[in-house]
Every structure is written in structure tokens, then in C-alpha cells.
Design a protein around this motif. Structure first.
Motif, PDB file in Angstrom:
ATOM      1  N   SER A  42       8.572  12.146   9.771  1.00  0.00           N
ATOM      2  CA  SER A  42      10.017  12.261   9.622  1.00  0.00           C
ATOM      3  C   SER A  42      10.327  13.430   8.711  1.00  0.00           C
ATOM      4  O   SER A  42       9.449  13.935   7.999  1.00  0.00           O
ATOM      5  CB  SER A  42      10.574  10.958   9.031  1.00  0.00           C
ATOM      6  OG  SER A  42      10.233   9.868   9.852  1.00  0.00           O
ATOM      7  N   PRO A  43      11.592  13.879   8.718  1.00  0.00           N
ATOM      8  CA  PRO A  43      11.972  14.954   7.794  1.00  0.00           C
ATOM      9  C   PRO A  43      11.637  14.562   6.349  1.00  0.00           C
ATOM     10  O   PRO A  43      11.916  13.451   5.915  1.00  0.00           O
ATOM     11  CB  PRO A  43      13.482  15.070   8.013  1.00  0.00           C
ATOM     12  CG  PRO A  43      13.699  14.573   9.410  1.00  0.00           C
ATOM     13  CD  PRO A  43      12.683  13.490   9.612  1.00  0.00           C
ATOM     14  N   GLY A  44      11.017  15.486   5.620  1.00  0.00           N
ATOM     15  CA  GLY A  44      10.641  15.205   4.243  1.00  0.00           C
ATOM     16  C   GLY A  44       9.290  14.550   4.091  1.00  0.00           C
ATOM     17  O   GLY A  44       8.805  14.378   2.973  1.00  0.00           O
ATOM     18  N   VAL A  45       8.668  14.150   5.210  1.00  0.00           N
ATOM     19  CA  VAL A  45       7.356  13.510   5.179  1.00  0.00           C
ATOM     20  C   VAL A  45       6.305  14.544   5.557  1.00  0.00           C
ATOM     21  O   VAL A  45       6.409  15.179   6.617  1.00  0.00           O
ATOM     22  CB  VAL A  45       7.296  12.312   6.138  1.00  0.00           C
ATOM     23  CG1 VAL A  45       5.887  11.731   6.185  1.00  0.00           C
ATOM     24  CG2 VAL A  45       8.297  11.253   5.720  1.00  0.00           C
ATOM     25  N   ARG A 532      12.983  -4.599   2.903  1.00  0.00           N
ATOM     26  CA  ARG A 532      11.919  -3.949   3.676  1.00  0.00           C
ATOM     27  C   ARG A 532      11.614  -2.581   3.083  1.00  0.00           C
ATOM     28  O   ARG A 532      12.517  -1.795   2.796  1.00  0.00           O
ATOM     29  CB  ARG A 532      12.317  -3.789   5.143  1.00  0.00           C
ATOM     30  CG  ARG A 532      11.168  -3.241   6.012  1.00  0.00           C
ATOM     31  CD  ARG A 532      11.571  -3.123   7.473  1.00  0.00           C
ATOM     32  NE  ARG A 532      10.419  -2.796   8.303  1.00  0.00           N
ATOM     33  CZ  ARG A 532       9.961  -1.562   8.530  1.00  0.00           C
ATOM     34  NH1 ARG A 532      10.572  -0.526   7.972  1.00  0.00           N
ATOM     35  NH2 ARG A 532       8.901  -1.376   9.307  1.00  0.00           N
ATOM     36  N   LEU A 533      10.318  -2.335   2.884  1.00  0.00           N
ATOM     37  CA  LEU A 533       9.822  -1.039   2.448  1.00  0.00           C
ATOM     38  C   LEU A 533       8.985  -0.432   3.561  1.00  0.00           C
ATOM     39  O   LEU A 533       8.287  -1.153   4.280  1.00  0.00           O
ATOM     40  CB  LEU A 533       8.946  -1.174   1.204  1.00  0.00           C
ATOM     41  CG  LEU A 533       9.536  -1.844  -0.030  1.00  0.00           C
ATOM     42  CD1 LEU A 533       8.458  -2.001  -1.100  1.00  0.00           C
ATOM     43  CD2 LEU A 533      10.713  -1.046  -0.572  1.00  0.00           C
ATOM     44  N   ALA A 534       9.039   0.886   3.692  1.00  0.00           N
ATOM     45  CA  ALA A 534       8.174   1.577   4.649  1.00  0.00           C
ATOM     46  C   ALA A 534       7.766   2.907   4.050  1.00  0.00           C
ATOM     47  O   ALA A 534       8.533   3.550   3.321  1.00  0.00           O
ATOM     48  CB  ALA A 534       8.890   1.782   5.983  1.00  0.00           C
ATOM     49  N   THR A 535       6.534   3.343   4.368  1.00  0.00           N
ATOM     50  CA  THR A 535       6.019   4.613   3.868  1.00  0.00           C
ATOM     51  C   THR A 535       5.325   5.368   4.995  1.00  0.00           C
ATOM     52  O   THR A 535       4.871   4.773   5.979  1.00  0.00           O
ATOM     53  CB  THR A 535       5.005   4.413   2.731  1.00  0.00           C
ATOM     54  OG1 THR A 535       3.749   3.965   3.281  1.00  0.00           O
ATOM     55  CG2 THR A 535       5.496   3.406   1.703  1.00  0.00           C
ATOM     56  N   ALA A 536       5.240   6.662   4.807  1.00  0.00           N
ATOM     57  CA  ALA A 536       4.447   7.518   5.700  1.00  0.00           C
ATOM     58  C   ALA A 536       3.828   8.620   4.859  1.00  0.00           C
ATOM     59  O   ALA A 536       4.533   9.315   4.108  1.00  0.00           O
ATOM     60  CB  ALA A 536       5.318   8.120   6.801  1.00  0.00           C
ATOM     61  N   GLN A 537       2.513   8.724   4.930  1.00  0.00           N
ATOM     62  CA  GLN A 537       1.776   9.736   4.167  1.00  0.00           C
ATOM     63  C   GLN A 537       2.125   9.676   2.674  1.00  0.00           C
ATOM     64  O   GLN A 537       2.223  10.707   2.000  1.00  0.00           O
ATOM     65  CB  GLN A 537       2.018  11.134   4.703  1.00  0.00           C
ATOM     66  CG  GLN A 537       1.200  11.471   5.940  1.00  0.00           C
ATOM     67  CD  GLN A 537       1.701  10.761   7.183  1.00  0.00           C
ATOM     68  OE1 GLN A 537       1.253   9.656   7.490  1.00  0.00           O
ATOM     69  NE2 GLN A 537       2.616  11.395   7.905  1.00  0.00           N
ATOM     70  N   GLY A 538       2.343   8.477   2.158  1.00  0.00           N
ATOM     71  CA  GLY A 538       2.613   8.302   0.740  1.00  0.00           C
ATOM     72  C   GLY A 538       4.047   8.510   0.330  1.00  0.00           C
ATOM     73  O   GLY A 538       4.379   8.370  -0.856  1.00  0.00           O
ATOM     74  N   THR A 541       9.834   5.971   2.988  1.00  0.00           N
ATOM     75  CA  THR A 541      10.774   6.331   4.050  1.00  0.00           C
ATOM     76  C   THR A 541      11.862   5.289   4.255  1.00  0.00           C
ATOM     77  O   THR A 541      12.861   5.569   4.928  1.00  0.00           O
ATOM     78  CB  THR A 541      10.031   6.530   5.379  1.00  0.00           C
ATOM     79  OG1 THR A 541       9.312   5.318   5.712  1.00  0.00           O
ATOM     80  CG2 THR A 541       9.048   7.688   5.273  1.00  0.00           C
ATOM     81  N   GLU A 542      11.670   4.086   3.712  1.00  0.00           N
ATOM     82  CA  GLU A 542      12.692   3.043   3.852  1.00  0.00           C
ATOM     83  C   GLU A 542      12.630   2.112   2.657  1.00  0.00           C
ATOM     84  O   GLU A 542      11.547   1.718   2.222  1.00  0.00           O
ATOM     85  CB  GLU A 542      12.494   2.254   5.146  1.00  0.00           C
ATOM     86  CG  GLU A 542      13.567   1.207   5.390  1.00  0.00           C
ATOM     87  CD  GLU A 542      13.381   0.456   6.702  1.00  0.00           C
ATOM     88  OE1 GLU A 542      14.117  -0.522   6.935  1.00  0.00           O
ATOM     89  OE2 GLU A 542      12.485   0.848   7.481  1.00  0.00           O
TER      90      GLU A 542
END
Length: 547
Positions: A42-45, A532-538, A541-542
Motif C-alpha cells: 500500500s502507499p507508504g508501505v 483490529r490492527l494490521a501491518t505490512a512489512q512492519g 496499516t490499520e
């Protein structure tokens, strides 16, 4: 040692991953809903993990605090470099009385560099009030915090006590992370209902561990902070197989475990241990850098209602109370089981008589069947049932307490030669019913707990290790008085992760990617909590709350 574990160990030890205590995950392969190795950022990830990431956090709710006067006390402030415990002293707070509406423990920690996940505990007056594990750091450093409601230990906090804290650690030229922590207690003025009158620990002597309670005890609850740890196979007890199977973790009859409390040699309580995955677990640190698995930062004790034995305890003598973990091969270590005992006393009588009315310890079943083949398989089915009833002649009449607990575990563990593919699909249920029958009323509380683990670790020909995993922690509780519903609650804490990296190469060549998420939902008469928490590459994102 399996090929998969060996590869991860080599990468960790030589190249400085934070994950030396790695074991393969076992579970039936199930395709992920979103592939971390294929999804677009995603943008910023970033396209892959860098040298830093978001500070660790969980979706669990913060402890609610009263809007009353508060006082704060520092319990411990230390830097842990080895296995030397911090020792200090506690003095009750000045200005908030000696009874409190709530007491909240808070740990604030930070660490940087390279380090394993570590287990830790805090004891006040010998009473274990907190058990935790630590996240693994980034080179630039991380900070995290944990809160816990410790009001139930108020009786211990009313007088000066010795304090001990330990987070066992190793710091050397390779593992550079010094764990820096501060632990405080905040006391909120007021009065809490239903707080135990005494908090006891077991005495150790030539006859083993014993308990002596006040002679007017009318409710007795044991807490056991049971953890399988230490880096051996018992850290991954849910993956162990019978000794005849060709797998890296073989342990007697297989993976069935049960934490059992005995009073004077007879079973008094049974429970399923929670399958905690620590932040260095399952060979893939990129699953845990930001969002840990359920309970990893706040290790909840198993509770056992021993009130049916209160009449026996009230004879004024020391009674042998022992904790064991069923299924661990004889002579093998790996479990820690510290015990606190919470006691409520009858204010109207100095001595409360009583006795045991019924004790039915059903047969424990434990079957682990190994099936060889190109894909080896172990199917496990286990369970146990215990019913205990006792009575007390209290100042408000005769009271009968009946406790029934039923355990069940099923798992399917599949792996290939060399364990390059290794999967587990497992569930544990722990159902408990406590009925208290008094002269004019009957109160029944039923709790149904379900723990789940499903995932697969795969080491491909390109040395890319991928782990796909879901973990579940669920509980439903209902209380009825004379058949009428008086309270209820529901908890659903679900973690999901999918992470991939190249093993056996320096950190900057791992090309690691990973998505993780946690959704924590709880419901009750007072409302709901849903985060809810979500992450991508550390990258976080949510971070969404829906209640």
C-alpha cells in the motif's frame, strides 16, 4: 534437528536474526487469504522489511480506570543483561488509603540491537503478579508497554514487601539488546467488591509443596502461571510427536498436555494450557515484530476453583498441593508453574467446617497415531473430565460447591522428510461449570474456552521460508442465579500472519515481506470492544475501533 529448524538457526546465529529459539510450525496447509509474498504494498508501505518497524502493540483493550484520586508506586526499574534478578522493596502508597477500587500494573520497556524473545516475571512478597515475554528489537530500537489489572492482589499490597523481577537475558558481541524496563502500580481510591481477603503462596518443605489456609476460608482459588519455555521441545509442546515418529521434537506419547493440580495426592483441578507462541516462535521473526500472538505480553494464569476442598483446608493443617503437566516425558524439564492461592474468608465465623461430598476423576484419554508416508502424519485426540463437590457450614448456612471441568484436544500434524513442509491444525476446548448452592439461592457460572492454531511453514528450493498462521483465543461465560441470567461475556481474539524471507543470508539480503493482523472482540451487558490492527512489512496499516 530438522532441516528447517537448522536453516533458521544457522541464519539466526551467524547473521543476527532475533530468532534462535525457532521450531517449525506444524499444521495442515491452508491457502492464506492474502499472500505476503505476492501482495502489492500500500502507499507508504515499503516493498520489503527495512531495518526498523513500528513499535509493538496489541489489539487488547486497555485497563479501564476509575475517575478517582490515584497514587503511583514504582515497583522495579532495571536493565536486564543476564539472569541476575532485580531485587527491591515495596511500600504501600501514601494518600490513597489501604483499600482501592482498582490497582493497575504497567510495564514500559525498550530494547535495541539484536536479541531473543525473553520470559519475565514480577513477584511481590513472593506472590507472582505478572508474567510476560518480550518482543524482539530492531537495530534502531523499539518501545512497548503492557497494562494489567492486579486488584485481586490488594491484600498483598497493603503491607511492605520484597520485590523480585527477572527477565533472563544474554548480552554479548552478537546479542546486543539490553532490556530496559520500568514497572509501576497505580492505586485508585475507593473500594473494590469481591477482592480476596488473603493471597497465599505454597510452602516448600521435605514433604513437597504445601498450603495452610485460614480456618474460616469459604472460597479458595488457585492461579497457576503455566508456561512451556526454555528453548527445548516443551516450548513447542503442541508440535511434539510420539517417539516412534521421525520428527525433530519427539516427546513420549505426543502433544497432549494438561496442567493438573492435586490436593493430598488426588486430582483437584485440570486445565488445558494455552498454546502461546512467543515472539521468536516458529522460525519466522517477521510474524511478530509489530503484533505478537495472543497473550504473549500478558501471560494469564490458569484458574482452579478449589472451594470443594475448603472444608479439608480449614482443619488448620498443612496440605500437600502439587502442580504437574501431564504428557511431559519423565525427567524432562521445560515447564514453569508458579502458584498463587486466593482466599475469601467468612467474617462471621472463626472456624468454618465442611467436607468433600464427591470426587469423580474420569479416565484421561490420550491417543496419538503416527501414519508414515511421503507426508508423515500424527493425529492426536485427548481429553479428561473431573467433577468435585464439597460443602461448608458458613455463618450464612450450609453452602455446597460443585466444580466440573471437561477438556478435549484434537490435532493433525503433517510434515515431509526433512520438515521442509510442516503443518498443524489443532484445537483445545476447556469447559468449566461452578455451581454454588446456598440456603436460599443457587448460582451457576459456565465458561467455555476454545484455543486454535492452524498454519504451515514451508522452506522452498530457493531458501525462502514462508509461514502462514492463524491463532485463536475464545471464551464464552454465562452466570445464572436460580435459573435466571445475571451476566454474560464473549471474547474472540484472532491473530493471522503470513511472512516470507530468505534464510542463510545477511540481514540486508533477506528480502523479507510479511502481513499480520489481530482482531480483538469482547461483548457483555455493558457494551462491546472491537479493535483490529494490521501491518505490512512492519508498517501499521490499520488501527480501527468499531465499538
Amino acid at each position: 534437528m530438522s532441516m528447517l529448524t537448522g536453516a533458521v538457526l544457522l541464519a539466526s546465529t551467524v547473521l543476527g536474526s532475533g530468532t534462535v529459539r525457532a521450531a517449525p510450525l506444524t499444521s495442515s496447509p491452508s491457502p492464506p487469504t492474502a499472500s505476503a509474498s505476492a501482495s502489492s504494498p500500500s502507499p507508504g508501505v515499503p516493498a520489503e522489511f527495512g531495518g526498523d518497524w513500528h513499535d509493538p502493540l496489541t489489539a487488547a483493550p486497555p485497563v479501564t480506570k476509575p475517575h478517582t484520586r490515584s497514587c503511583r508506586v514504582t515497583l522495579a526499574e532495571a536493565q536486564f543483561r543476564d539472569f541476575t534478578p532485580y531485587r527491591g522493596s515495596y511500600v504501600p502508597p501514601d494518600g490513597c488509603g489501604d483499600h482501592w477500587s482498582k490497582v493497575v500494573l504497567r510495564l514500559d520497556g525498550k530494547v535495541r540491537g539484536r536479541q531473543f524473545d525473553r520470559l519475565g516475571h514480577v513477584q511481590v512478597g513472593g506472590v507472582e503478579i505478572f508474567r510476560t515475554s518480550t518482543p524482539e528489537p530492531s537495530p534502531d530500537g523499539i518501545e512497548w508497554s503492557v497494562e494489567k489489572d492486579v486488584t485481586r492482589y490488594s491484600a498483598t499490597f497493603r503491607s511492605a514487601q520484597d520485590v523480585e523481577m527477572l527477565i533472563g537475558n544474554v548480552v554479548d558481541d552478537t546479542y546486543t539488546g539490553v532490556i530496559d524496563v520500568k514497572v509501576t502500580l497505580t492505586f485508585y481510591a475507593g473500594e473494590a467488591a469481591g477482592v480476596p481477603d488473603r493471597v497465599l503462596t505454597l510452602d516448600r518443605g521435605p514433604q513437597g509443596t504445601t498450603l495452610t489456609t485460614p480456618r474460616n476460608s469459604e472460597r479458595v482459588v488457585a492461579e497457576v502461571y503455566a508456561t512451556g519455555s526454555g528453548g527445548g521441545c516443551e516450548e513447542y509442546w503442541y508440535l511434539t510427536v510420539p517417539s516412534a515418529a521421525p520428527y525433530s521434537c519427539r516427546a513420549g506419547d505426543g502433544p497432549y498436555r494438561e496442567v493438573q493440580v492435586e490436593v493430598d495426592g488426588r486430582p483437584a483441578g485440570i486445565a488445558a494450557p494455552f498454546p502461546t507462541v512467543w515472539t521468536g516462535g516458529l522460525g519466522n521473526p517477521f510474524l511478530w515484530y509489530v503484533v505478537p500472538g495472543p497473550r504473549a505480553f500478558d501471560i494469564k494464569p490458569i484458574e482452579y476453583d478449589l472451594t470443594p476442598f475448603a472444608g479439608l483446608f480449614n482443619d488448620g493443617r498443612a496440605h500437600r498441593v502439587e502442580v504437574s503437566v501431564v504428557g511431559v516425558p519423565e525427567g524432562q524439564s521445560g515447564w514453569s508453574t508458579p502458584v498463587d492461592v486466593l482466599v475469601w474468608q467468612d467474617p462471621g465465623k472463626a472456624v468454618v467446617g465442611g467436607g468433600l461430598l464427591a470426587h469423580d476423576a474420569g479416565e484421561l484419554t490420550d491417543s496419538a497415531t503416527y501414519t508414515p508416508g511421503a507426508e508423515h502424519r500424527v493425529d492426536t485426540t485427548g481429553g479428561h473430565r473431573l467433577t468435585v463437590a464439597g460443602y461448608l457450614d458458613t455463618s450464612h448456612g450450609r453452602v455446597r460447591t460443585t466444580v466440573t471441568r471437561t477438556l478435549a484436544n484434537t490435532s493433525a500434524h503433517r510434515w515431509t522428510d526433512g520438515e521442509s513442509v510442516d503443518g498443524l491444525d489443532a484445537s483445545w476446548t476447556d469447559d468449566e461449570s461452578v455451581t454454588v448452592d446456598g440456603r436460599r439461592t443457587s448460582l451457576t457460572t459456565r465458561i467455555s474456552r476454545t484455543y486454535t492454531m492452524n498454519g504451515t511453514t514451508t522452506l522452498g528450493a530457493d531458501d525462502r521460508l514462508r509461514t502462514v498462521l492463524t491463532l485463536g483465543d475464545r471464551a464464552d461465560a454465562v452466570t445464572r442465579r436460580d435459573g435466571r441470567l445475571v451476566s454474560w461475556s464473549r471474547l474472540d481474539d484472532t491473530y493471522a500472519g503470513d511472512a516470507t524471507f530468505i534464510v542463510g543470508v545477511p540481514r540486508d539480503q533477506r528480502h523479507a515481506v510479511g502481513t499480520t493482523s489481530e482482531r480483538y472482540r469482547s461483548y457483555g451487558p455493558d457494551g462491546c470492544y472491537d479493535r483490529r490492527l494490521a501491518t505490512a512489512q512492519g508498517v501499521l496499516t490499520e488501527n480501527r475501533r468499531r465499538c
